[in-house]
Write a protein that holds these residues in place. Structure first.
Motif, PDB file in Angstrom:
ATOM      1  N   MET A   3       0.926  -1.353  -0.011  1.00  0.00           N
ATOM      2  CA  MET A   3      -0.060  -0.222  -0.010  1.00  0.00           C
ATOM      3  C   MET A   3       0.760   1.416   0.102  1.00  0.00           C
ATOM      4  N   ARG A   4       2.083   1.335   0.520  1.00  0.00           N
ATOM      5  CA  ARG A   4       3.024   2.327   0.632  1.00  0.00           C
ATOM      6  C   ARG A   4       3.422   2.602  -0.966  1.00  0.00           C
ATOM      7  N   ALA A   5       3.558   1.715  -1.482  1.00  0.00           N
ATOM      8  CA  ALA A   5       3.727   1.808  -3.025  1.00  0.00           C
ATOM      9  C   ALA A   5       2.782   2.471  -3.762  1.00  0.00           C
ATOM     10  N   VAL A   6       1.524   1.899  -3.645  1.00  0.00           N
ATOM     11  CA  VAL A   6       0.230   2.605  -4.260  1.00  0.00           C
ATOM     12  C   VAL A   6       0.110   4.104  -4.026  1.00  0.00           C
ATOM     13  N   VAL A   7       0.115   4.399  -2.642  1.00  0.00           N
ATOM     14  CA  VAL A   7      -0.036   5.688  -2.263  1.00  0.00           C
ATOM     15  C   VAL A   7       1.030   6.449  -2.831  1.00  0.00           C
ATOM     16  N   ALA A   8       2.218   5.993  -2.840  1.00  0.00           N
ATOM     17  CA  ALA A   8       3.519   6.941  -3.632  1.00  0.00           C
ATOM     18  C   ALA A   8       3.282   7.018  -4.837  1.00  0.00           C
ATOM     19  N   GLN A   9       2.573   6.210  -5.711  1.00  0.00           N
ATOM     20  CA  GLN A   9       2.460   6.171  -7.001  1.00  0.00           C
ATOM     21  C   GLN A   9       1.383   7.180  -7.323  1.00  0.00           C
ATOM     22  N   ASN A  10       0.288   7.208  -6.403  1.00  0.00           N
ATOM     23  CA  ASN A  10      -0.817   8.047  -6.700  1.00  0.00           C
ATOM     24  C   ASN A  10      -0.450   9.437  -6.408  1.00  0.00           C
ATOM     25  N   VAL A  11       0.018   9.643  -5.305  1.00  0.00           N
ATOM     26  CA  VAL A  11       0.385  11.125  -4.692  1.00  0.00           C
ATOM     27  C   VAL A  11       1.178  11.677  -5.809  1.00  0.00           C
ATOM     28  N   ARG A  12       2.382  11.046  -6.271  1.00  0.00           N
ATOM     29  CA  ARG A  12       3.363  11.715  -7.537  1.00  0.00           C
ATOM     30  C   ARG A  12       2.196  11.794  -8.646  1.00  0.00           C
ATOM     31  N   ARG A  13       1.378  10.945  -9.055  1.00  0.00           N
ATOM     32  CA  ARG A  13       0.843  10.951 -10.342  1.00  0.00           C
ATOM     33  C   ARG A  13      -0.197  12.056 -10.096  1.00  0.00           C
ATOM     34  N   TYR A  14      -0.941  12.352  -9.171  1.00  0.00           N
ATOM     35  CA  TYR A  14      -1.743  13.544  -8.885  1.00  0.00           C
ATOM     36  C   TYR A  14      -0.964  14.850  -8.789  1.00  0.00           C
ATOM     37  N   ARG A  15      -0.122  14.833  -8.132  1.00  0.00           N
ATOM     38  CA  ARG A  15       0.832  15.924  -7.975  1.00  0.00           C
ATOM     39  C   ARG A  15       1.321  16.535  -9.431  1.00  0.00           C
ATOM     40  N   LEU A  16       1.645  15.681 -10.157  1.00  0.00           N
ATOM     41  CA  LEU A  16       2.201  16.059 -11.496  1.00  0.00           C
ATOM     42  C   LEU A  16       1.214  16.658 -12.206  1.00  0.00           C
ATOM     43  N   ALA A  17       0.003  15.729 -12.244  1.00  0.00           N
ATOM     44  CA  ALA A  17      -1.122  16.231 -13.015  1.00  0.00           C
ATOM     45  C   ALA A  17      -1.722  17.708 -12.594  1.00  0.00           C
ATOM     46  N   LYS A  18      -1.397  18.041 -11.372  1.00  0.00           N
ATOM     47  CA  LYS A  18      -1.733  19.486 -10.899  1.00  0.00           C
ATOM     48  C   LYS A  18      -0.539  20.283 -11.337  1.00  0.00           C
ATOM     49  N   GLY A  19       0.567  20.008 -11.682  1.00  0.00           N
ATOM     50  CA  GLY A  19       1.603  20.760 -12.062  1.00  0.00           C
ATOM     51  C   GLY A  19       2.201  21.313 -10.844  1.00  0.00           C
ATOM     52  N   MET A  20       2.074  20.596  -9.777  1.00  0.00           N
ATOM     53  CA  MET A  20       2.777  21.070  -8.537  1.00  0.00           C
ATOM     54  C   MET A  20       4.335  20.356  -8.159  1.00  0.00           C
TER      55      MET A  20
END
Length: 71
Positions: A3-20
């Motif tokens: 689950m840490r890897a899932v959260v890691a992937q998702n946080v990064r993906r959503y952060r980059l999608a917002k351009g942050m």
């Protein structure tokens, strides 16, 4: 499934999608950039409160942060 890897992937993906940057998201959510880096590399275990705060800044639900992307 790590689950840490899932959260890691998702946080990064959503952060980059917002351009942050990590620094911008960390500041907005009230965390250090170091902690956010540890989350995105699956080295830290996020709490429910952490998932909520990140979700607020990324415009996603905490559930979206713990759901595998390929589901």
């Amino acid at each position: 499934m790590d689950m840490r890897a899932v959260v890691a992937q998702n946080v990064r993906r959503y952060r980059l999608a917002k351009g942050m940057t990590q620094e911008a998201l960390a500041e907005a959510a009230g965390f250090s950039q170091q902690y956010l880096s540890e989350l995105e590399t699956a080295k830290a275990n996020p709490t429910v409160v952490t998932l909520y705060e990140l979700g607020q800044q990324l415009d996603v639900t905490p559930a979206q942060l713990v759901t595998p992307f390929d589901v």
